[in-house]
Design an enzyme around this catalytic site. Sequence first.
Site, PDB file in Angstrom:
ATOM      1  N   ASP A  71     -19.183  18.413   3.981  1.00 50.14           N
ATOM      2  CA  ASP A  71     -18.197  17.517   3.372  1.00 50.14           C
ATOM      3  C   ASP A  71     -16.827  18.183   3.214  1.00 50.14           C
ATOM      4  OD1 ASP A  71     -18.860  19.276   1.343  1.00 50.14           O
ATOM      5  OD2 ASP A  71     -18.491  17.783  -0.229  1.00 50.14           O
ATOM      6  N   ARG A 112     -25.514   4.036  -9.568  1.00 45.81           N
ATOM      7  CA  ARG A 112     -26.457   4.595  -8.599  1.00 45.81           C
ATOM      8  C   ARG A 112     -27.871   4.211  -9.021  1.00 45.81           C
ATOM      9  NH1 ARG A 112     -22.919   7.458  -5.771  1.00 45.81           N
ATOM     10  NH2 ARG A 112     -21.583   9.036  -6.733  1.00 45.81           N
ATOM     11  N   SER A 138     -13.956  17.119  -3.243  1.00 38.13           N
ATOM     12  CA  SER A 138     -15.218  17.123  -2.506  1.00 38.13           C
ATOM     13  C   SER A 138     -15.233  16.136  -1.347  1.00 38.13           C
ATOM     14  CB  SER A 138     -16.365  16.862  -3.480  1.00 38.13           C
ATOM     15  OG  SER A 138     -17.596  17.020  -2.842  1.00 38.13           O
ATOM     16  N   ASP A 141     -19.567  22.030   0.523  1.00 35.94           N
ATOM     17  CA  ASP A 141     -20.778  22.335  -0.242  1.00 35.94           C
ATOM     18  C   ASP A 141     -21.949  21.396   0.066  1.00 35.94           C
ATOM     19  OD1 ASP A 141     -19.654  20.198  -1.551  1.00 35.94           O
ATOM     20  OD2 ASP A 141     -19.594  21.144  -3.537  1.00 35.94           O
ATOM     21  N   THR A 161     -18.313  15.206 -13.508  1.00 36.01           N
ATOM     22  CA  THR A 161     -19.439  15.982 -12.968  1.00 36.01           C
ATOM     23  C   THR A 161     -18.947  17.249 -12.262  1.00 36.01           C
ATOM     24  OG1 THR A 161     -20.358  13.802 -12.461  1.00 36.01           O
ATOM     25  CG2 THR A 161     -21.607  15.682 -11.690  1.00 36.01           C
ATOM     26  N   LYS A 204     -11.048  22.217 -10.346  1.00 36.04           N
ATOM     27  CA  LYS A 204     -12.252  22.607 -11.066  1.00 36.04           C
ATOM     28  C   LYS A 204     -12.161  24.087 -11.394  1.00 36.04           C
ATOM     29  CE  LYS A 204     -16.230  23.218  -8.674  1.00 36.04           C
ATOM     30  NZ  LYS A 204     -17.559  22.973  -8.111  1.00 36.04           N
ATOM     31  N   ARG A 236     -10.953  14.809 -11.316  1.00 36.13           N
ATOM     32  CA  ARG A 236     -10.677  14.153 -10.040  1.00 36.13           C
ATOM     33  C   ARG A 236      -9.913  12.873 -10.268  1.00 36.13           C
ATOM     34  NH1 ARG A 236     -16.146  14.435  -6.569  1.00 36.13           N
ATOM     35  NH2 ARG A 236     -16.189  16.691  -6.746  1.00 36.13           N
TER      36      ARG A 236
HETATM   37  C1  G1P Z   1     -22.225  13.158  -7.198  1.00 38.85           C
HETATM   38  C2  G1P Z   1     -23.664  13.435  -6.870  1.00 38.85           C
HETATM   39  C3  G1P Z   1     -24.112  14.695  -7.581  1.00 38.85           C
HETATM   40  C4  G1P Z   1     -23.183  15.847  -7.215  1.00 38.85           C
HETATM   41  C5  G1P Z   1     -21.747  15.463  -7.469  1.00 38.85           C
HETATM   42  C6  G1P Z   1     -20.798  16.519  -6.965  1.00 38.85           C
HETATM   43  O1  G1P Z   1     -22.070  12.972  -8.584  1.00 38.85           O
HETATM   44  O2  G1P Z   1     -24.492  12.360  -7.226  1.00 38.85           O
HETATM   45  O3  G1P Z   1     -25.435  14.974  -7.229  1.00 38.85           O
HETATM   46  O4  G1P Z   1     -23.508  16.980  -7.960  1.00 38.85           O
HETATM   47  O5  G1P Z   1     -21.438  14.244  -6.803  1.00 38.85           O
HETATM   48  O6  G1P Z   1     -20.891  16.718  -5.603  1.00 38.85           O
HETATM   49  P1  G1P Z   1     -22.029  11.524  -9.257  1.00 38.85           P
HETATM   50  O7  G1P Z   1     -20.926  10.758  -8.574  1.00 38.85           O
HETATM   51  O8  G1P Z   1     -23.359  10.886  -8.987  1.00 38.85           O
HETATM   52  O9  G1P Z   1     -21.794  11.804 -10.713  1.00 38.85           O
HETATM   53 ZN    ZN Z   2     -18.352  18.760  -2.000  1.00 41.49          ZN
END
Ligand code: G1P
Ligand code: ZN
Length: 540
Positions: free
Chosen positions: A276, A495, A112, A280, A17, A125, A21
């Site tokens: 965080d 989730r 993050s 962001d 996403t 990234k 990582r």
């Molecule tokens: C999570 C959050 C998503 C956000 C991403 C990056 O991703 O749910 O909204 O954009 O972190 O900060 P996920 O772990 O759900 O794929």
């Molecule tokens: Zn972040």
Amino acid sequence: MILTVATTPIADQKPGTSGLRKKVQVFQQAHYLANFVQATFDALESKTGQTLVLGGDGRYFNREAIQIVLKMAAAAGFARVLVGQGGILSTPAASNLIRQNKAMGGIVLSASHNPGGPDGDFGIKYNVGNGGPAPEKVTDAIFANTKTIRRYFIADAPDVNLDAVGTSDLAGLKVEVLNPVAAYEALMRQLFDFDAIKALFAGGFTIRFDAMSAVTGPYAKAILEGALGARQGSVVHGQPLPDFGGHHPDPNLVHCADLYALAMSPEAPDLCAASDGDGDRNLIIGRGQFVTPSDSLAILAANAHLAPGYKAGITGIARSMPTSAAADRVAHKRGINIFETPTGWKYFGNLLDANLVTLCGEESAGTGSNHVREKDGLWAVLLWLNILAVRKQSVQQIVAAHWAEFGRNYYTRHDYEEVASAPAHELIDRLRDNLANLKGRKFGMQEIAEADDFAYHDTVDGSISRHQGIRLLFKDGARIVFRLSGTGTSGATLRLYLERYDAKNFGLDAQIAVADLIAIAEEVAMIRHYTSRDQPSVIT
Ligand code: G1P
Ligand code: ZN
């Protein structure tokens, strides 16, 4: 001198996403980072003469990684790299620098909100020229390159001094080490009425901003305490540490339990906020009033015109699919655009570039606007402050007034973290295979009106992103969403997102308001069975 280093593909370098990582130890393997950086550079058009922005959230391995990227950028033919002093740049500040300097793109080193330190996570990234995360066609090309890579190029040169602001030469590459805060602060001054916020603080308004020993410390100190006159000490955990002081730099009610307790206590400041690891995300808690990120997006959208940067009004709002529909109610009432996109900030980029929307948000504590192409934690805090300064009401009063006008979208997210991957995928696959049977099913008073696997059609570039989450949409507007996280680094994270709208009753506890939906989710998805867990690990 430029070295050509022979290498071989390393398994599983697929960006998720928000980039690649992995555990720090994975990144420390020989060639691991270099392979990915070369795969990224090879996915780009000519780098000759171009500018690259580079920085990270200061976590463990940040400095080593910066040196590797600098030497590879020199080898790749970039003309100039702008790097934050100490290797520090918050994600939104990096986005801003890319845009302001017309850079080809930027590399942001961060995982993050994931923990840091030698046993924690690291991440990388690539952001493109509009300042936003690379779109799927770029990340797909990077991933494809990681599978065929045989060599990378790196300058054989000494390390760059990252601690002194100034310009130096690295094998023909101009490296500019710059103050990470200055340009970002200037942008915030354009958007917000600093005088009004200053007057708010001068009038006794109090804030506690928890930087979680992560990247926003220097930004928050300079802007909140420095420029705006918040009392010294308003920013806590303001020194970025490589391991974030051993904490999880995720501004939610679990990892900011102390801040929440303070906000609910008699000593509560007027506003408690946090950001965080990479700056962001945001957490907003007024005195006695937690604001869910979904509500925050809706409230900011309804009031943005009170800040100078948005005084002409906003063109529209985009929210990620699992984010509550509170923003939709604002958009409908104001007659502005509303878009529902897949999870992840990258899907907002085209809408922002086309000026179809001005504000964007995600339920996961991400809020932002067209000022950059990332979500922006401190920006959200400043917009709240600007609104509070103009409305001269408390957070609690503003939230109550909002619900009275628009109704309340009760909302909660249940996370089942680090569960076994195969059964978690089975849970989703089983729901996907059963969508046709789920439609029309009744559970007491509730009936599923629609069941689908969310697909997003980007109207700007025509692309389609499929399999973005299983949605159960009920006749009364309630919603259950299931999806697997794309940012975890071990196992799978399920989730579960639950939402119910109430036009009149605002006083319920969210968990109680959606209790029937929680039971339905278990009945249709057999969460306990597939996760081997009795309850979620985190409820937000
Ligand atoms: C999570 C959050 C998503 C956000 C991403 C990056 O991703 O749910 O909204 O954009 O972190 O900060 P996920 O772990 O759900 O794929
Ligand atoms: Zn972040």
